[in-house]
Motif scaffolding. Structure first.
Motif, short mmCIF file in Angstrom:
data_model
loop_
_atom_site.label_atom_id
_atom_site.label_comp_id
_atom_site.label_asym_id
_atom_site.label_seq_id
_atom_site.Cartn_x
_atom_site.Cartn_y
_atom_site.Cartn_z
N ASP A 171 0.81 -1.22 0.00
CA ASP A 171 0.00 0.00 0.00
C ASP A 171 0.84 1.27 0.00
O ASP A 171 0.38 2.33 -0.42
CB ASP A 171 -0.97 0.02 1.18
CG ASP A 171 -0.29 -0.15 2.53
OD1 ASP A 171 0.85 -0.64 2.57
OD2 ASP A 171 -0.92 0.21 3.54
N TRP A 286 -7.55 3.02 -2.85
CA TRP A 286 -8.11 1.71 -2.52
C TRP A 286 -8.68 1.02 -3.76
O TRP A 286 -8.52 -0.18 -3.95
CB TRP A 286 -9.19 1.84 -1.45
CG TRP A 286 -9.58 0.52 -0.85
CD1 TRP A 286 -10.62 -0.27 -1.21
CD2 TRP A 286 -8.90 -0.17 0.22
NE1 TRP A 286 -10.65 -1.41 -0.45
CE2 TRP A 286 -9.61 -1.38 0.44
CE3 TRP A 286 -7.79 0.12 1.00
CZ2 TRP A 286 -9.22 -2.30 1.42
CZ3 TRP A 286 -7.40 -0.80 1.96
CH2 TRP A 286 -8.12 -1.99 2.17
N MET A 289 -5.80 -0.37 -5.66
CA MET A 289 -5.26 -1.55 -5.00
C MET A 289 -6.14 -2.77 -5.23
O MET A 289 -5.65 -3.88 -5.46
CB MET A 289 -5.08 -1.28 -3.51
CG MET A 289 -3.91 -0.36 -3.17
SD MET A 289 -3.59 -0.22 -1.39
CE MET A 289 -4.75 1.07 -0.93
#
Length: 334
Positions: A171, A286, A289
């Motif tokens: 991340d 997000w 990801m």
């Protein structure tokens, strides 16, 4: 003279405050000791098996169809997060959820908190549970990241993987330094250890699940057993960077069917990110990801859940149930 009076008044206030704090601490310690005594009377809802010289707790529901194995998030509730889903999925599959070492009814043991050892312990548990192979693995958040080690080590025993709003190990590549620091600062370990010793943690985690009849069991068990999970969760937090590095080395599941279920509520980060720009950055990062998780398999698909927060198992459980049914159909398991 006036200064002396003021000093005496302040002294009385300080002494009174000190006595009050000491009294609350004593009451808290007594309350915690009594609560822990009561917690020993709550029997595990599943079974205990011996794994690497310590006992792990698992909950099995259902006897027919393929075996669906659940891995929990970074969460003191352990298998309880899957409890309601298991009631439904067990109607067409055999389901297994468990508590990682040091969580709820599972003993800590001596193994280090690594992805490889967690995978080995889960594998040993499944062998002793005597359930059919291959498995469909379902992991939420940190649980999804941890499953990489299981897939890597036992790929021939895995028929499919479902990642539920899974955490990604890299991340840092997606977030600005400010946002990365904010979302990875972790729980206040010192305070939580203090809270766990004085009964405060029981009050903090009393409303962990929705206050509805569907979660009556979890809301009864979780506050009572929080002292058992506290140290295990904090240890996982301390090992988080190492767990990420380990998981990041596992880049592929080959052609094992993979479903990535992603939360889509744009306000789901509002509780801890107040700055609108950072919040939007988090939403966009997000999403990237989640899309990149699809690269883990050559046979992958994404299921977006627009109206759900991170805990899709609570907000939109039917989506997960549907994904499992679809996975069973796709892998032709009966």
């Amino acid at each position: 003279m006036n200064k002396m009076k003021v000093f005496k008044v302040l002294k009385k206030i300080v002494v009174t405050f000190f006595i009050l704090i000491c009294t609350l601490l004593i009451v808290g310690l007594i309350y915690e000791k009594h609560s822990r005594y009561k917690s020993e009377k709550i029997m595990p809802n599943g079974q205990l098996v011996e794994v690497a010289n310590h006992k792990l707790h698992y909950y099995k529901k259902g006897e027919n169809g393929p075996t669906v194995v659940f891995e929990a998030a970074f969460d003191p509730a352990g298998h309880l997060q899957w409890y309601n889903l298991q009631q439904e999925i067990s109607k067409f599959a055999t389901t297994i959820s468990y508590d990682r070492s040091g969580i709820l009814w599972s003993e800590r043991g001596d193994n280090p908190k690594t992805g490889e050892k967690i995978a080995e312990e889960l594998h040993s548990l499944l062998e002793q549970a005597n359930v059919s192979k291959p498995y469909i693995l379902v992991g939420h958040s940190l649980g999804g990241m941890l499953l990489r080690s299981f897939v890597s080590k036992y790929s021939d025993e895995v028929s499919g993987v479902i990642l539920v709003d899974s955490q990604t190990p890299n991340d840092e590549e997606y977030l600005s330094p400010e946002l990365y620091s904010m979302v990875n600062q972790g729980l206040p370990a010192g305070f939580l250890k203090f809270a766990n010793a004085t009964g405060v943690a029981r009050l903090m985690f009393k409303g962990m699940f929705p206050d509805t009849g569907d979660y009556k069991y979890q809301n009864t068990v979780m506050p009572t057993l929080i002292h058992k999970s506290a140290h295990g969760v904090l240890e996982e937090q301390e090992e988080m960077n190492n767990l990420k590095k380990e998981a990041n080395k596992i880049k592929s599941f080959g052609s094992i069917p993979l479903s990535v279920i992603s939360a889509g509520d744009s306000q789901r980060f509002s509780s801890f990110i107040k700055d609108e720009n950072l919040k939007m950055e988090m939403v966009n990062a997000w999403e990237m990801m989640q899309k990149d998780l699809l690269k883990l398999s050559t046979n992958s698909k994404q299921i977006r859940v627009p109206n759900s927060g991170h805990y899709i198992n609570q907000d939109q459980p039917d989506v997960i149930i549907g994904a499992i049914k679809s996975m069973i159909s796709e892998t032709k398991l009966k």
